[in-house]
Design a protein around this motif. Structure first.
Motif, PDB file in Angstrom:
ATOM      1  N   VAL A  21      35.431 -15.617  98.877  1.00  0.00           N
ATOM      2  CA  VAL A  21      36.287 -15.956 100.089  1.00  0.00           C
ATOM      3  C   VAL A  21      36.667 -13.980 100.460  1.00  0.00           C
ATOM      4  O   VAL A  21      35.804 -13.543 101.369  1.00  0.00           O
ATOM      5  N   MET A  22      36.206 -13.822  99.472  1.00  0.00           N
ATOM      6  CA  MET A  22      37.490 -11.617  99.659  1.00  0.00           C
ATOM      7  C   MET A  22      36.009 -11.618  99.263  1.00  0.00           C
ATOM      8  O   MET A  22      36.149 -10.362  99.588  1.00  0.00           O
ATOM      9  N   ASP A  23      34.691 -11.713  99.237  1.00  0.00           N
ATOM     10  CA  ASP A  23      33.323 -11.171  99.146  1.00  0.00           C
ATOM     11  C   ASP A  23      33.700 -10.131  98.091  1.00  0.00           C
ATOM     12  O   ASP A  23      33.181  -8.964  98.040  1.00  0.00           O
ATOM     13  N   LEU A  24      33.983 -10.788  96.551  1.00  0.00           N
ATOM     14  CA  LEU A  24      34.461  -9.519  95.379  1.00  0.00           C
ATOM     15  C   LEU A  24      33.511  -9.539  94.264  1.00  0.00           C
ATOM     16  O   LEU A  24      33.351 -10.730  94.243  1.00  0.00           O
ATOM     17  N   GLU A  25      32.878  -8.887  93.839  1.00  0.00           N
ATOM     18  CA  GLU A  25      32.084  -8.684  92.829  1.00  0.00           C
ATOM     19  C   GLU A  25      32.951  -8.179  91.254  1.00  0.00           C
ATOM     20  O   GLU A  25      32.818  -7.466  91.280  1.00  0.00           O
ATOM     21  N   THR A  26      33.109  -9.393  90.868  1.00  0.00           N
ATOM     22  CA  THR A  26      33.334  -9.037  89.692  1.00  0.00           C
ATOM     23  C   THR A  26      33.523  -9.883  89.131  1.00  0.00           C
ATOM     24  O   THR A  26      32.818 -10.898  88.170  1.00  0.00           O
ATOM     25  N   ASP A  27      33.371  -8.786  87.181  1.00  0.00           N
ATOM     26  CA  ASP A  27      33.026 -10.014  85.792  1.00  0.00           C
ATOM     27  C   ASP A  27      33.907 -10.721  85.708  1.00  0.00           C
ATOM     28  O   ASP A  27      35.619 -11.490  86.939  1.00  0.00           O
ATOM     29  N   ILE A  28      33.827 -12.062  84.895  1.00  0.00           N
ATOM     30  CA  ILE A  28      34.043 -12.909  84.319  1.00  0.00           C
ATOM     31  C   ILE A  28      36.220 -13.232  84.368  1.00  0.00           C
ATOM     32  O   ILE A  28      36.632 -13.783  84.646  1.00  0.00           O
ATOM     33  N   LEU A  29      36.012 -12.014  82.955  1.00  0.00           N
ATOM     34  CA  LEU A  29      37.094 -12.307  82.452  1.00  0.00           C
ATOM     35  C   LEU A  29      38.478 -11.140  83.974  1.00  0.00           C
ATOM     36  O   LEU A  29      39.207 -11.719  83.951  1.00  0.00           O
ATOM     37  N   THR A  30      37.956 -10.635  84.316  1.00  0.00           N
ATOM     38  CA  THR A  30      38.461 -10.218  85.552  1.00  0.00           C
ATOM     39  C   THR A  30      38.726 -11.460  87.016  1.00  0.00           C
ATOM     40  O   THR A  30      39.870 -11.351  87.401  1.00  0.00           O
ATOM     41  N   THR A  31      37.665 -12.021  87.171  1.00  0.00           N
ATOM     42  CA  THR A  31      37.734 -13.021  87.488  1.00  0.00           C
ATOM     43  C   THR A  31      39.195 -14.669  87.345  1.00  0.00           C
ATOM     44  O   THR A  31      39.942 -14.589  87.591  1.00  0.00           O
ATOM     45  N   VAL A  32      38.585 -14.455  85.765  1.00  0.00           N
ATOM     46  CA  VAL A  32      39.569 -14.708  85.342  1.00  0.00           C
ATOM     47  C   VAL A  32      41.397 -14.595  85.197  1.00  0.00           C
ATOM     48  O   VAL A  32      42.339 -15.786  85.572  1.00  0.00           O
ATOM     49  N   ALA A  33      41.570 -12.950  85.576  1.00  0.00           N
ATOM     50  CA  ALA A  33      42.410 -12.574  85.657  1.00  0.00           C
ATOM     51  C   ALA A  33      43.483 -12.766  87.055  1.00  0.00           C
ATOM     52  O   ALA A  33      44.960 -13.037  87.208  1.00  0.00           O
ATOM     53  N   ILE A  34      43.074 -12.028  87.907  1.00  0.00           N
ATOM     54  CA  ILE A  34      42.620 -12.653  88.859  1.00  0.00           C
ATOM     55  C   ILE A  34      43.673 -14.218  89.679  1.00  0.00           C
ATOM     56  O   ILE A  34      44.294 -14.477  90.478  1.00  0.00           O
ATOM     57  N   GLY A  35      42.750 -15.428  89.317  1.00  0.00           N
ATOM     58  CA  GLY A  35      43.517 -16.316  89.481  1.00  0.00           C
ATOM     59  C   GLY A  35      44.754 -17.188  88.896  1.00  0.00           C
ATOM     60  O   GLY A  35      45.539 -17.593  88.923  1.00  0.00           O
ATOM     61  N   VAL A  36      44.780 -16.868  87.247  1.00  0.00           N
ATOM     62  CA  VAL A  36      45.887 -16.683  86.611  1.00  0.00           C
ATOM     63  C   VAL A  36      46.838 -16.095  87.114  1.00  0.00           C
ATOM     64  O   VAL A  36      48.102 -16.859  87.692  1.00  0.00           O
TER      65      VAL A  36
END
Length: 80
Positions: A21-36
């Motif tokens: 939604v925010m059009d941000l390219e991140t790796d899997i670990l960062t994506t999960v950390a943002i979500g948690v």
């Protein structure tokens, strides 16, 4: 242990949606950390809002009930 797995799964999904939604390219670990972290912060905020809304709802209910009692007293109570 179950809550950690649950947070990781929910965090992965929430992080994936949020980064898209925010059009941000991140790796899997960062994506999960943002979500948690988003799940933890969002959960705390929603509990606070629900608590305040519950208290406020009780206050509004008390005022409305008091108004109803005054109206009933004036309508059906003893006359002066």
């Amino acid at each position: 242990m179950g809550i950690i797995i649950f947070l990781l799964i929910i965090g992965a999904g929430a992080g994936f949606i949020a980064t898209r939604v925010m059009d941000l390219e991140t790796d899997i670990l960062t994506t999960v950390a943002i979500g948690v972290l988003g799940a933890i912060i969002g959960g705390v905020l929603l509990r606070f809002v629900a608590h305040v809304a519950g208290w406020f709802g009780g206050f509004v209910g008390a005022v409305l009930a008091a108004i109803l009692l005054i109206w009933l007293w004036q309508k059906y109570g003893p006359t002066r």
